[in-house]
Structure formats: C-alpha cells, structure tokens
Scaffold this active site. Sequence first.
Site, PDB file in Angstrom:
ATOM      1  CB  CYS A   1      27.519  52.948 -10.777  1.00 15.56           C
ATOM      2  SG  CYS A   1      27.720  53.572  -9.108  1.00 15.56           S
TER       3      CYS A   1
ATOM      4  CB  CYS B   1      26.780  48.903  -5.615  1.00 15.48           C
ATOM      5  SG  CYS B   1      28.502  48.602  -5.215  1.00 15.48           S
TER       6      CYS B   1
ATOM      7  CD  GLU C   1      15.089  50.462   7.495  1.00 15.39           C
ATOM      8  OE1 GLU C   1      15.865  49.497   7.503  1.00 15.39           O
ATOM      9  OE2 GLU C   1      14.960  51.200   6.496  1.00 15.39           O
TER      10      GLU C   1
HETATM   11 FE1  SF4 Z   1      29.626  49.858  -6.903  1.00 14.73          FE
HETATM   12 FE2  SF4 Z   1      29.255  51.924  -8.472  1.00 14.73          FE
HETATM   13 FE3  SF4 Z   1      31.678  51.386  -7.565  1.00 14.73          FE
HETATM   14 FE4  SF4 Z   1      30.577  49.777  -9.383  1.00 14.73          FE
HETATM   15  S1  SF4 Z   1      31.141  51.913  -9.663  1.00 14.73           S
HETATM   16  S2  SF4 Z   1      31.649  49.166  -7.533  1.00 14.73           S
HETATM   17  S3  SF4 Z   1      28.445  49.873  -8.809  1.00 14.73           S
HETATM   18  S4  SF4 Z   1      29.928  51.985  -6.354  1.00 14.73           S
END
Ligand code: SF4
Length: 422
Positions: free
Chosen positions: A232, A222, A66
């Site tokens: 996602c 993301c 970390e």
């Molecule tokens: Fe991020 Fe998933 Fe939302 Fe797309 S759908 S903005 S990848 S959290």
Amino acid sequence: APASLPARHLFSDPAEVEALRGNLLAWYDRCKRDLPWRALVTARGVGGVGASALTPALLPAVWVSEIMLQQTQVATVIDYYNRWMQKWPTLQALAQASLEEVNELWAGLGYYSRGKRLQEAARKVVAELAGRMPRTAEDLQKLLPGVGRYTAGAIASISYGQATGVVDGNVIRVLCRLRCIGADSSSPAVIDRLWDMANVLVDRSRPGDFNQALMELGATVCVPKAPLCGECPVKQHCQAWRRVSLFGKPSPVPDVEDCCVGDCPLCPPATEPWDSSLGVTNFPRKAAKKPPRVMRTATCVLEQRGCHGASEYLIVQRPSSGLLAGLWEFPSLPLAQDLQEEKEREELAHHLQAWMGRPVAAKGLQFIGEVVHIFSHIHQTYVVYSLRLDGDVTLDPALSPSRWVTEDEFHASAVSTAMKKV
Ligand code: SF4
C-alpha cells in the site's frame, strides 16, 4: 472538524496531507487500470474541451461510467459503457433516444432506473439548460435528476477539475482504515465526517486523479477481506496499519489505542472492541442490514406457432415507474405468501385470461420450476409455468403493451436478467 476529536481520527497536519497526496498520486500514475472512461477523459482533456465543434454537447464520459458503476462491477460495465458512448456520444443524441432503446442497451446491467434517469437528465440539460452541462458539484446535484452527492463530485472533479472530494464504498473503507473509524460507517454522522475528510484530502491541482486514485486504492489494494497492506502506497499514513504493526496479533493490550471508549463518536462501540484476529479489517463497521423482502411471483411462458412455424412467446411491458420500470417480461402476477399450488394456478389462469381475451384452464398450465433472483432489497422467487396455445391469439390493445417475440427477439428486447433466467 470539532477540535475535541483525537488527532488519530483527523487529517490535521498539512505536511502529512501533502505527503499522502504525493504518495497516492505517484502510485496511481504507475499502477492505474486502463479503463475506457479514463481514456476518453484524457483524450478530451479536463474541462471536456476537445477539438470537436460538438464539444459543448458531449456527454461527459465520467457521468455515464459513474452511473453504470453504481452497484455494478467494472468488468461488467466496460462493454455496456463502450456501446452506450458509441450510440449516444452527445447529450442531444441521448436526449432523443426512446426509453425502449435505453432499456434495451441497459438490459442485464440491473437497477434499470439508472439508465432512465441518465436519459431524463440529458433531456433536461438539452431542453432547459441550453445544452450546457452544469460544471460544479453543487449545480450538478441540484439540477440533474439521478445525480447524487457522490456522482456530482466525481463529474465535477474528474471532468471539470473542481477541487471537491468524493465518498463511495471504496473511499469509506480506505478512510475508515486510515483513521481507525469504527463507528457505524453507514450512519449520517460518520458519513458527514468522511465527506469532510475527503474534501480536506483532495489534491488541489489534480482533484480528479486524486479521487480516482483513492477509489482505485480501495478497489485494488485496500480491498474488503484481504487488503494488501504490504504494497500500500499510504501505509505510513494508516492508523489501522500502525495499530496492527505496533501490536501484532494478538494484541496484548486490546483497548489501549481506543481514544475514549464509549464516548468517541468515531470509535467502535464499547460493546464491539477491536478484534485482533481481524487486523485492519476491523474497519469499517456497519450496522447489521435489514433482511431482504421475500416475494413470490407466478409467471407464465405462453407459446404459440408463429407464421413461419417458429415458436413465439408473449411478453408484456411493466409499468413506467417502480421496480424494473418499462422492461418487458412474461405475464407475471405477484402471489400472496403461503398460497396453495392449486390456488396459485387459478389466480395465474385468471390473470392470463385478461391478456388472452379468452378462458384459460388452470389445469392446462404446466409447472416448470422455480427461479430465484436477488434484487438489492428483494428475495424474489418466480414460480414458472408454461402454456402452449393453439390458433391465433389477438392481443387486446387496451391493455398494457404486449407482443409476440421469437427467442432471438426476446434476448434482444429490454428484458431483465431475472426474466432471462426464467
Ligand atoms: Fe488499507 Fe493501506 Fe491501510 Fe492496509 S495500509 S488498511 S491497504 S490503507
């Protein structure tokens, strides 16, 4: 969270929270990257209880990773991490290392105070805490130098199984998108809300995996510029994605989704409404950064013939605090802005004279070129000169530590990346 906040900014439905945890962890189990610190945590088990008699004094695998990962990419960290853990597997071993050894191993990783503070913290655990690592986020942050709220949460959840959330740059991005948070994500008020959210979301039975999953999602799916929303695992819980899918591009009703423009502490300011061309990357938003400080430093590569005829170069040690503390460099001198070249040479020659103990002629300095290096908050230009010396030079031991090194020794020394460029 205050009841006045609209639901789209909150995780207030327990069933949704449960589903989000399940989806994220299932994805993490399938897709997580193979990283050395993860392998080490798995081998030792949560709680750090391995088979070894040295177990209480093992250096927590996550602590080192970390600290190294703050401001440095995973790909760069891996080699440094493996060498570090091999050299100092226990708190005692790290506590006994010299700052010189720490800086040598850290050389090239940048932000050198991180290594120094890691070692200071190990010394503190050994000397003042009987070799026992604090195991809660609160104690880690309170007792160990260099361990902030994020690192404490990461160590406590990943190494010791405490159900506590973490917020780093990746988590900020993911949470701001999941909950359409467009207010300045670096402001203390928004950061506090994000910590509350992370603590609500963290999975109670697998907190370490959950936190790593959230960060992994930010690092691989993301991502800042072109998030892979189609792949996602939590898109059904994502308010930013919902907004894009509802309205498509361009949005026919730009502000219909903003809760109470101008009034909501988590929505974008009224002056910066939703930009339909950006899609989910409308979030997060940050106030503009301050421009970096501009600095010029004259530096001189002094060269002499060593006893075996090979070239040797003078390096000197920097002070033990401040920027690049304790690292070695060619003799260097910060310059005032807009200094004429002639004056620059004179000042550098004067500075070198102190090291050499004999006069140095400014016109003997050969200008080589300029090297620009960007530190996080400083735009540094090194104005590089060289000077070849005849005869032996005896260094004054009353000055800061200095030594003559061959080119190979230079590269093996604790020198910064900027000096390697020079
Ligand atoms: Fe991020 Fe998933 Fe939302 Fe797309 S759908 S903005 S990848 S959290």
